[in-house]
Scaffold this motif. Sequence first.
Motif, mmCIF file in Angstrom:
data_model
loop_
_atom_site.group_PDB
_atom_site.id
_atom_site.type_symbol
_atom_site.label_atom_id
_atom_site.label_comp_id
_atom_site.label_asym_id
_atom_site.label_seq_id
_atom_site.Cartn_x
_atom_site.Cartn_y
_atom_site.Cartn_z
ATOM 1 N N GLY A 71 -2.203 -0.510 1.541
ATOM 2 C CA GLY A 71 -2.356 -1.744 0.789
ATOM 3 C C GLY A 71 -1.683 -1.608 -0.561
ATOM 4 O O GLY A 71 -2.294 -1.176 -1.528
ATOM 5 N N GLY A 72 -0.409 -1.950 -0.635
ATOM 6 C CA GLY A 72 0.375 -1.783 -1.848
ATOM 7 C C GLY A 72 1.801 -1.429 -1.501
ATOM 8 O O GLY A 72 2.238 -1.566 -0.353
ATOM 9 N N HIS A 89 2.916 3.728 13.818
ATOM 10 C CA HIS A 89 3.444 2.681 12.951
ATOM 11 C C HIS A 89 2.903 2.890 11.534
ATOM 12 O O HIS A 89 1.701 3.084 11.342
ATOM 13 C CB HIS A 89 3.027 1.303 13.453
ATOM 14 N N VAL A 90 3.790 2.825 10.547
ATOM 15 C CA VAL A 90 3.377 2.916 9.152
ATOM 16 C C VAL A 90 3.814 1.629 8.451
ATOM 17 O O VAL A 90 4.999 1.283 8.463
ATOM 18 C CB VAL A 90 3.982 4.135 8.446
ATOM 19 N N ILE A 91 2.850 0.926 7.864
ATOM 20 C CA ILE A 91 3.127 -0.368 7.245
ATOM 21 C C ILE A 91 2.622 -0.374 5.803
ATOM 22 O O ILE A 91 1.764 0.430 5.434
ATOM 23 C CB ILE A 91 2.476 -1.527 8.027
ATOM 24 N N ASN A 92 3.175 -1.290 5.016
ATOM 25 C CA ASN A 92 2.674 -1.490 3.651
ATOM 26 C C ASN A 92 2.831 -2.959 3.286
ATOM 27 O O ASN A 92 3.203 -3.786 4.131
ATOM 28 C CB ASN A 92 3.367 -0.568 2.648
ATOM 29 N N THR A 93 2.548 -3.303 2.040
ATOM 30 C CA THR A 93 2.616 -4.703 1.605
ATOM 31 C C THR A 93 3.470 -4.778 0.345
ATOM 32 O O THR A 93 2.963 -4.969 -0.762
ATOM 33 C CB THR A 93 1.203 -5.256 1.331
ATOM 34 N N GLN A 301 -5.061 -8.859 -4.131
ATOM 35 C CA GLN A 301 -5.868 -8.272 -3.074
ATOM 36 C C GLN A 301 -5.985 -9.205 -1.876
ATOM 37 O O GLN A 301 -6.023 -8.776 -0.720
ATOM 38 C CB GLN A 301 -7.254 -7.908 -3.614
ATOM 39 N N ASP A 302 -6.040 -10.506 -2.130
ATOM 40 C CA ASP A 302 -6.069 -11.485 -1.060
ATOM 41 C C ASP A 302 -4.771 -11.425 -0.249
ATOM 42 O O ASP A 302 -4.800 -11.391 0.986
ATOM 43 C CB ASP A 302 -6.266 -12.882 -1.657
ATOM 44 N N ARG A 303 -3.634 -11.382 -0.947
ATOM 45 C CA ARG A 303 -2.344 -11.311 -0.247
ATOM 46 C C ARG A 303 -2.192 -10.004 0.512
ATOM 47 O O ARG A 303 -1.654 -9.982 1.628
ATOM 48 C CB ARG A 303 -1.197 -11.475 -1.253
#
Length: 319
Positions: A71-72, A89-93, A301-303
């Motif tokens: 998350g970030g 799978h590795v994801i982020n935002t 945090q919502d996004r």
Amino acid sequence: MKILANDGLDQSGIDALTQKGFEVITTKVPQEFLVDYINENKIRTLLVRSATQVRKDIIDNCPSLGIIGRGGVGMDNIDVDYARSKGIHVINTPSASSASVAELVFAHLFSGARFLEDANRKMPQVGDTEFASLKKAYAGGIELRGKTIGIIGMGRIGQEVARIALGLGMRVIAADNNVGRASIKVKFYNNQFINVDIETEPLQDVLKHSDFITLHVPAQKDGYIIGKKELEVMKDGVAVVNCSRGGVIDEEALIEALDSGKVRFAGLDVFINEPTPSKAILNHPKISLTPHTGASTLEAQDRIGLSLADQIASILQIH
């Protein structure tokens, strides 16, 4: 399908995942017990922020893991390449918190420019007895409008900083080895906008010509971005803000430059020894301080939560 959000997750993200049939667990599991907890509960997805480390030991010993989410933006607390080599799978935002971090940069800039960090310390202590002397001490504030801001790193956050700076009437210059030109769209309240193209320059030029310098770069493996040599190149009275990663600025050299007056003030959201920054940094009267809260707004945090939910559902083909 169980998801462990070990560093927490906004309620909007929890709701979105729950609606798609996931069980979201927000129990904070200590690092040393994480492998056992993931295996015992057959955790499919592990979501983290900056606190939890996802290294080779977890990747090798948790066969149920299929997705690791951050998350970030920065993923230096995850062994990304190794995880992906194992089919995880590795994801982020990357874009969810850009506006929040950029606004914090300017919170530090305004704070330092008007001595708010020191005034907020001293007013409760002696504001009733030394009001006049404090007023005189803080009489030399400066405006941001018309000044030059140097942005080191013109990714999403750097470009968001540029938008705000342009809106304030600042001159924007930037350095980035991977970005040659950035086209910045500055929007106004009545749906009008302007486009400004910013050509990046060599780092040395940005250091020489900036009144304010802000860093938006990943964690460094080899040395500092800003050390004693770089500080010497800067203008006298420059201000420096770091809301990126601890360790990109040599903190000892920064304190020396603050004490000599070379640097007018600094704003730090990140530190070399997180979560135990040095006392010299924490007690310095010319440093505006926040505890790594760049993305800590309700909107960001919502996004973040919604972005993670969408990515997980897409990977697992759940609609």
